[in-house]
Every structure is written in C-alpha cells, then in structure tokens.
Design an enzyme around this catalytic site. Sequence first.
Site, PDB file in Angstrom:
ATOM      1  N   VAL A  65       0.781  -1.258  -0.095  1.00  9.90           N
ATOM      2  CA  VAL A  65      -0.042   0.153  -0.064  1.00  9.90           C
ATOM      3  C   VAL A  65       0.894   1.289   0.071  1.00  9.90           C
ATOM      4  O   VAL A  65       1.895   1.231   0.868  1.00  9.90           O
ATOM      5  CB  VAL A  65      -0.909   0.068   1.065  1.00  9.90           C
ATOM      6  CG1 VAL A  65      -1.470   1.543   1.418  1.00  9.90           C
ATOM      7  CG2 VAL A  65      -2.069  -1.227   1.154  1.00  9.90           C
ATOM      8  N   ALA A 110       4.521   3.985   3.085  1.00  4.18           N
ATOM      9  CA  ALA A 110       3.948   2.698   2.526  1.00  4.18           C
ATOM     10  C   ALA A 110       4.038   1.531   3.636  1.00  4.18           C
ATOM     11  O   ALA A 110       4.627   1.820   4.569  1.00  4.18           O
ATOM     12  CB  ALA A 110       4.597   2.540   1.362  1.00  4.18           C
ATOM     13  N   LYS A 111       3.505   0.473   3.295  1.00  9.01           N
ATOM     14  CA  LYS A 111       3.809  -0.914   4.018  1.00  9.01           C
ATOM     15  C   LYS A 111       3.551  -1.905   3.028  1.00  9.01           C
ATOM     16  O   LYS A 111       2.531  -1.743   2.014  1.00  9.01           O
ATOM     17  CB  LYS A 111       2.824  -0.937   5.388  1.00  9.01           C
ATOM     18  CG  LYS A 111       3.123  -1.642   6.266  1.00  9.01           C
ATOM     19  CD  LYS A 111       4.527  -0.874   7.017  1.00  9.01           C
ATOM     20  CE  LYS A 111       5.061  -1.603   8.255  1.00  9.01           C
ATOM     21  NZ  LYS A 111       5.866  -0.770   9.007  1.00  9.01           N
ATOM     22  N   GLY A 112       3.952  -3.156   3.503  1.00 10.24           N
ATOM     23  CA  GLY A 112       3.700  -4.126   2.520  1.00 10.24           C
ATOM     24  C   GLY A 112       3.649  -5.309   3.158  1.00 10.24           C
ATOM     25  O   GLY A 112       4.174  -5.450   4.434  1.00 10.24           O
TER      26      GLY A 112
END
Length: 420
Positions: A65, A110-112
């Site tokens: 994201v 962001a992050k994943g």
Amino acid sequence: MSTNGSVFDRARALFLHYAEPLDLERRYPGLELHKRLTSPDKIIAVRLSLQKDDGTIRVYDAFRVQFNDDLGPYKGGLRFHPQVTLDEVQALAFWMYIKTAVVNIPFGGAKGGITVDYKSLSLAEKERLTKKFAIVLANDIGENTDIPAPDVNTGPREMAWMSHAWRMTRGRYHRGMVTGKPLHLGGSEGRVEATGHGCATTLLEAARDQGVDPHGAKLVVQGFGNAGRYAAVELAKRGAKLIIASDSRAAIHNPDGLDVDALIAFKDRTGSVAGFPGSRPIDPGEVFVAPCDFLVPAALEDCITAEIAPKIQAKIIAEAANGPTTQDAVHILFKRGITVVPDVLANAGGVTVSYFEWVQNRQEYYWTRDEVIDRMNARLANAYRQIADRAKEEKTSLRQAAYQCAIERVVRAALERGAQ
Ligand code: NAD
C-alpha cells in the site's frame, strides 16, 4: 471518536480527531483534503504462487500500500505473517507517512506484507517467496519511488534477497531501493540500535523539560527486545536505574537496578529475562503500575488501557512500541499530567537511520556509527523541540502536537505542488 471498526478505520478516526483543530476543510474548501489525506494513493494486491520443496504449489495473498508521497518517495516495511490483512497494511502505511513527516525526513509512507506462516517455510522457500515478491513489485518499487524495509519476520537477509531480485529484474543496481540491508551490502552502521537509542533521546529531552534528573531515575521497560534493550542501554549510560524488565515469558525486578549489559547477554543466551541472577520474578500485571520515573512500553500495541492508565506512577512514558496506549488511556494520562512521548516520535529513530542508509547509498560513501547516531539524535531532538514547543503553546499533548506538525507539513507540500 470511534474506537470500533477495523484497524484502518481507527487510524483514520484518530487522524481526523487530531486534524480537527487545523480546520482544513474550512480553510481550504473544495479540495477534499480529509479524503485525500486519509485514503491511500495506490493499493497493490497480488497473488504469489510458491513452489514448495516437495513440488507442491502454495498460493499467498500479498500487498503493498503506497499511502502518500507528498513529501518524498514511499517508505515502509514488509511484514510476513499469517495475520497480515489489507486492512492492517493500509493502517500501517498511513502511520508511516505521519511518522516520516513528524521527523521531517523526505519520504512518504507505505507498507507491505504477505499473508503467510513464514516461519514454517524452509530457507529455500523463504528465499523463493521473497524474491518472487520483489519481482512482482519490481516496477512499483525503487530508490526514487518506493523503498521497502524490514518489519515483522523480515530482516537484513530478506532485504538482501529483495535487492538482488530487483536488480536482476530491472537490469540495474541501486542499493538504495531497500533499507535495512546487511552492512556489507550497503546497510548502515547504527541501524540495529537506532530505535531504542532514539527513544532514549526523546525521553531524555522530555525529562529535561520536566526537570527530572535521569541520574538515579527509576526505569521500567516492558518488552526487553530490540527497541527496549537499546533504550535501556542509553538511559543507563545517563545514570537511570533499570528496576523492572519484562518479555513475553516473564517480568523481573531488582530495586537496586538490573545490570543492563549483563541482562542483554543473559537474554541472548537463554531466550528470556526469566531467572536473571539477582532479580526476583514479579507478576507481569505489576510492570506498568510499579513506582518509577520512566516507563518504556516496547512490546505490543494496546497494552496501556483505560484500566491501567489511572494507576500508572511514571512521570514520563516513551512509546518505543507502535500504538501501546489505547485512545481512552491517552486521554486519561493527559488529564493526569503524565508526559507521553508518542510512538510517531519516540520510535522514529529506526526510520531516520533508514533514511541515512538511503542517503549513504546514493552517495556510495559510508559514515561511522558515531556519525550516524549523532545525526539521528540531532534530528530527533530537533523534532521533539518543535513538537514540545507547540504542545506548550497550545496547551495540548505531545501526540496532538506531533500529528498537527506532520499534517501541516504534508498539507503544505500537497497544496504547493497542486492537489490534482
Ligand atoms: P522484538 O521482537 O525485538 O522485541 C519485542 C519484545 O517484547 C520481546 O522481548 C518479546 O518477548 C516482548 N513481548 C512480547 N509480548 C510481551 C508481553 N505481553 N509483555 C512483555 N513483553 C512482551 O521487537 P522490536 O523490534 O523491539 O519491536 C518492539 C516494538 O517496537 C513493536 O511495537 C515494533 O513495532 C516497535 N518498533 C520497532 C522498531 C525497530 O526498529 N525495531 C521500529 C519502530 C517501532
């Protein structure tokens, strides 16, 4: 403010609560700023197929994201865990862009993650899955677009795999496309201890403001892991006395002070603080409510609740963990006049040194550990000062002031570049 709903709903509600005094919708009408700032720029949801060692195929959901890049390229960790959901990844990406704005580094958020029981995979399976993720994301990540980093269950090894797979796919090298790499592959000195060290720095700034002498101050650390132990190391150097330390297995107490270096060596050897010589075991329920000056929650989220907050005796709390205090407890602690250095500032040492890793990678010139730590401390102390001055002026909490500073920075960038 709602405390129900998904993690992302709660993150959004929290943001809107802290943004309220800024009156953005009235000051900038017709721009839908609230919606713009609380919804992600891009959601990448993919299916990852992995061939297991026995030849069978397993299929996993994976996400990245990219929430906001008004202040710079997206930045945020990768979490490989069975409980990863898109909702959680969105919330974490959201907090990331607030955190980078709080410490004023030129990144967005962001992050994943991959929804996988990563620990159950063989080493070869782990490598294949991580590299597959890097290949699938190859066109969306890069040193100028989106820079992943470690999070739960990922570390330097995974970052080295990501970097290699990305290079093979894109046909070019750039060490700065991920941070948290092993040192010999372009990682930064000082990254391991950065979060705990930064937490201690911000706590000491708050102590100076409150007139609390760190020398002889009683310190309690909940969660003696990476962040907790390095916060204890730095505070002990300034004369604080670690009287209670805990982990997921035990809580221990010594009113005369636990030897921090010896406790680290003991925990590394045995896997827990339990049974540390010279200490006595205490009920984990006593950790937060024990008489002390400094309290560092460094384990999990939501553990300082509305039931615990009225009983806390610490003068200053520094949140090394992400989200350790529930919103109800936040209000209680503020009313009781207990200073809380919020997570978005207190644990931002890690992302700050990630930023320095990226800077060093871009110039391919590397700094000493002291240079890294000094620059990190300066940046965090500066961020603390701005936030504390604002909190004092507006008679509000450090958390409210931190959010306001961050939101204003992002809004300014968004407006200057045009909100289209
Ligand atoms: P870690 O796994 O190294 O340490 C966590 C520690 O908490 C472990 O010792 C574990 O035993 C203990 N723990 C777990 N449950 C507990 C419980 N119920 N009571 C007491 N102790 C318990 O993890 P870490 O990297 O130190 O991260 C800790 C927190 O700091 C997390 O919230 C993380 O998101 C946050 N954080 C860490 C970093 C970083 O760079 N390490 C950066 C930003 C935020």
